[in-house]
Design a protein around this motif. Structure first.
Motif, mmCIF file in Angstrom:
data_model
loop_
_atom_site.group_PDB
_atom_site.id
_atom_site.type_symbol
_atom_site.label_atom_id
_atom_site.label_comp_id
_atom_site.label_asym_id
_atom_site.label_seq_id
_atom_site.Cartn_x
_atom_site.Cartn_y
_atom_site.Cartn_z
ATOM 1 N N LYS A 74 0.680 -1.258 -0.074
ATOM 2 C CA LYS A 74 0.064 -0.163 0.102
ATOM 3 C C LYS A 74 0.917 1.206 -0.126
ATOM 4 N N LEU A 75 1.949 1.257 0.690
ATOM 5 C CA LEU A 75 2.817 2.475 0.881
ATOM 6 C C LEU A 75 3.438 2.838 -0.379
ATOM 7 N N VAL A 76 3.809 1.736 -1.218
ATOM 8 C CA VAL A 76 4.386 1.874 -2.489
ATOM 9 C C VAL A 76 3.504 2.609 -3.336
ATOM 10 N N PHE A 77 2.107 2.036 -3.390
ATOM 11 C CA PHE A 77 0.955 2.703 -4.122
ATOM 12 C C PHE A 77 0.757 4.151 -3.817
ATOM 13 N N VAL A 78 0.966 4.456 -2.205
ATOM 14 C CA VAL A 78 0.798 5.873 -2.020
ATOM 15 C C VAL A 78 1.826 6.679 -2.355
ATOM 16 N N LEU A 79 3.137 6.180 -2.266
ATOM 17 C CA LEU A 79 4.476 7.010 -2.581
ATOM 18 C C LEU A 79 4.133 7.158 -4.240
ATOM 19 N N GLY A 80 3.533 6.263 -4.926
ATOM 20 C CA GLY A 80 3.224 6.539 -6.422
ATOM 21 C C GLY A 80 2.271 7.652 -6.565
ATOM 22 N N LEU A 81 1.263 7.777 -5.865
ATOM 23 C CA LEU A 81 0.501 8.725 -5.696
ATOM 24 C C LEU A 81 0.975 10.238 -5.476
ATOM 25 N N ILE A 82 1.809 9.960 -4.365
ATOM 26 C CA ILE A 82 2.662 11.312 -4.096
ATOM 27 C C ILE A 82 3.432 12.054 -5.395
ATOM 28 N N VAL A 83 4.200 10.887 -5.851
ATOM 29 C CA VAL A 83 4.745 11.261 -7.151
ATOM 30 C C VAL A 83 3.798 11.924 -8.180
ATOM 31 N N TYR A 84 2.924 11.202 -8.117
ATOM 32 C CA TYR A 84 1.701 11.576 -9.246
ATOM 33 C C TYR A 84 1.426 13.158 -8.865
ATOM 34 N N HIS A 85 1.125 13.474 -7.458
ATOM 35 C CA HIS A 85 0.890 14.846 -7.294
ATOM 36 C C HIS A 85 1.809 15.747 -7.753
ATOM 37 N N PHE A 86 3.204 15.698 -7.492
ATOM 38 C CA PHE A 86 4.235 16.503 -7.804
ATOM 39 C C PHE A 86 4.474 16.692 -9.412
ATOM 40 N N ILE A 87 3.967 15.710 -10.053
ATOM 41 C CA ILE A 87 4.308 15.647 -11.687
ATOM 42 C C ILE A 87 2.966 16.632 -11.945
ATOM 43 N N CYS A 88 1.782 16.440 -11.347
ATOM 44 C CA CYS A 88 0.901 17.407 -11.596
ATOM 45 C C CYS A 88 1.089 18.844 -11.495
ATOM 46 N N GLN A 89 1.767 18.950 -10.330
ATOM 47 C CA GLN A 89 2.210 20.210 -10.025
ATOM 48 C C GLN A 89 3.395 20.920 -11.126
ATOM 49 N N ARG A 90 4.130 20.060 -11.754
ATOM 50 C CA ARG A 90 4.811 20.293 -12.977
ATOM 51 C C ARG A 90 3.931 20.649 -14.028
ATOM 52 N N ILE A 91 3.188 20.024 -14.233
ATOM 53 C CA ILE A 91 2.252 20.142 -15.290
ATOM 54 C C ILE A 91 1.402 21.549 -15.376
ATOM 55 N N MET A 92 0.979 21.785 -14.179
ATOM 56 C CA MET A 92 0.378 23.184 -13.895
ATOM 57 C C MET A 92 1.274 24.271 -13.965
ATOM 58 N N TYR A 93 2.733 24.309 -13.803
ATOM 59 C CA TYR A 93 3.530 25.238 -13.846
ATOM 60 C C TYR A 93 3.913 25.440 -15.463
ATOM 61 N N ARG A 94 3.962 24.195 -16.223
ATOM 62 C CA ARG A 94 4.060 24.308 -17.463
ATOM 63 C C ARG A 94 2.922 24.647 -18.298
ATOM 64 N N LEU A 95 1.906 24.563 -17.809
ATOM 65 C CA LEU A 95 0.577 25.125 -18.516
ATOM 66 C C LEU A 95 0.769 26.650 -18.483
#
Length: 161
Positions: A74-95
């Motif tokens: 579960k923690l591996v999946f949660v870590l994946g979700l946290i990485v997903y969160h920060f990639i979304c932040q990067r997408i927001m900045y690029r947009l």
């Protein structure tokens, strides 16, 4: 989770606004930047930090959970979700900088990744035995394939319209 789901929907609409006239796009771009900024910094990011903090407190109060193998998965999946969160932040900045290379179809598929991670996290907790893991992994793969097919069908439907 709701913030992440909605944020990527805003990214999709923001990206699709590029197909409008220059005047419309300028107005929409400014509005989407404001909506994304508020959603990200007022709701989504504080919620992530509060959730991680609550989980850390819960794990501190129940240290025996660290011995449970399902928790590690579960923690591996949660870590994946946290990485997903920060990639979304990067997408927001690029947009915002008008430098994003993501297409709306890629963003739609990206949005489904959050759904797959959510299901994986929930199923990991619910299905803790080894026999159920086999069915859970197969079900998760089938679910991901169905989501991808649905996105492709939707794309074809939109192209016809």
């Amino acid at each position: 989770m709701a913030g992440l789901f909605y944020m990527v929907r805003l990214f999709i609409y923001h990206t699709e606004a590029k197909h409008r006239s220059a005047g419309e796009y300028a107005i929409l771009h400014k509005q989407f930047m404001e909506m994304e900024r508020k959603l990200w910094w007022v709701i989504t990011t504080p919620s992530m930090y509060l959730t991680v903090l609550a989980a850390a407190v819960m794990m501190h109060l129940n240290p025996a959970w660290w011995a449970q193998p399902w928790l590690h998965v579960k923690l591996v999946f949660v870590l994946g979700l946290i990485v997903y969160h920060f990639i979304c932040q990067r997408i927001m900045y690029r947009l915002a900088a008008e430098k994003s290379s993501w297409t709306s179809i890629k963003l739609r598929l990206w949005n489904e990744l959050a759904t797959v991670l959510l299901f994986a996290i929930v199923f990991t907790v619910v299905l803790k035995s080894a026999i159920n893991w086999i069915y859970a992994v197969l079900g998760l793969l089938l679910f991901a394939i169905m989501l991808m097919i649905a996105v492709k069908v939707y794309k074809k439907f939109r192209e016809k319209s």
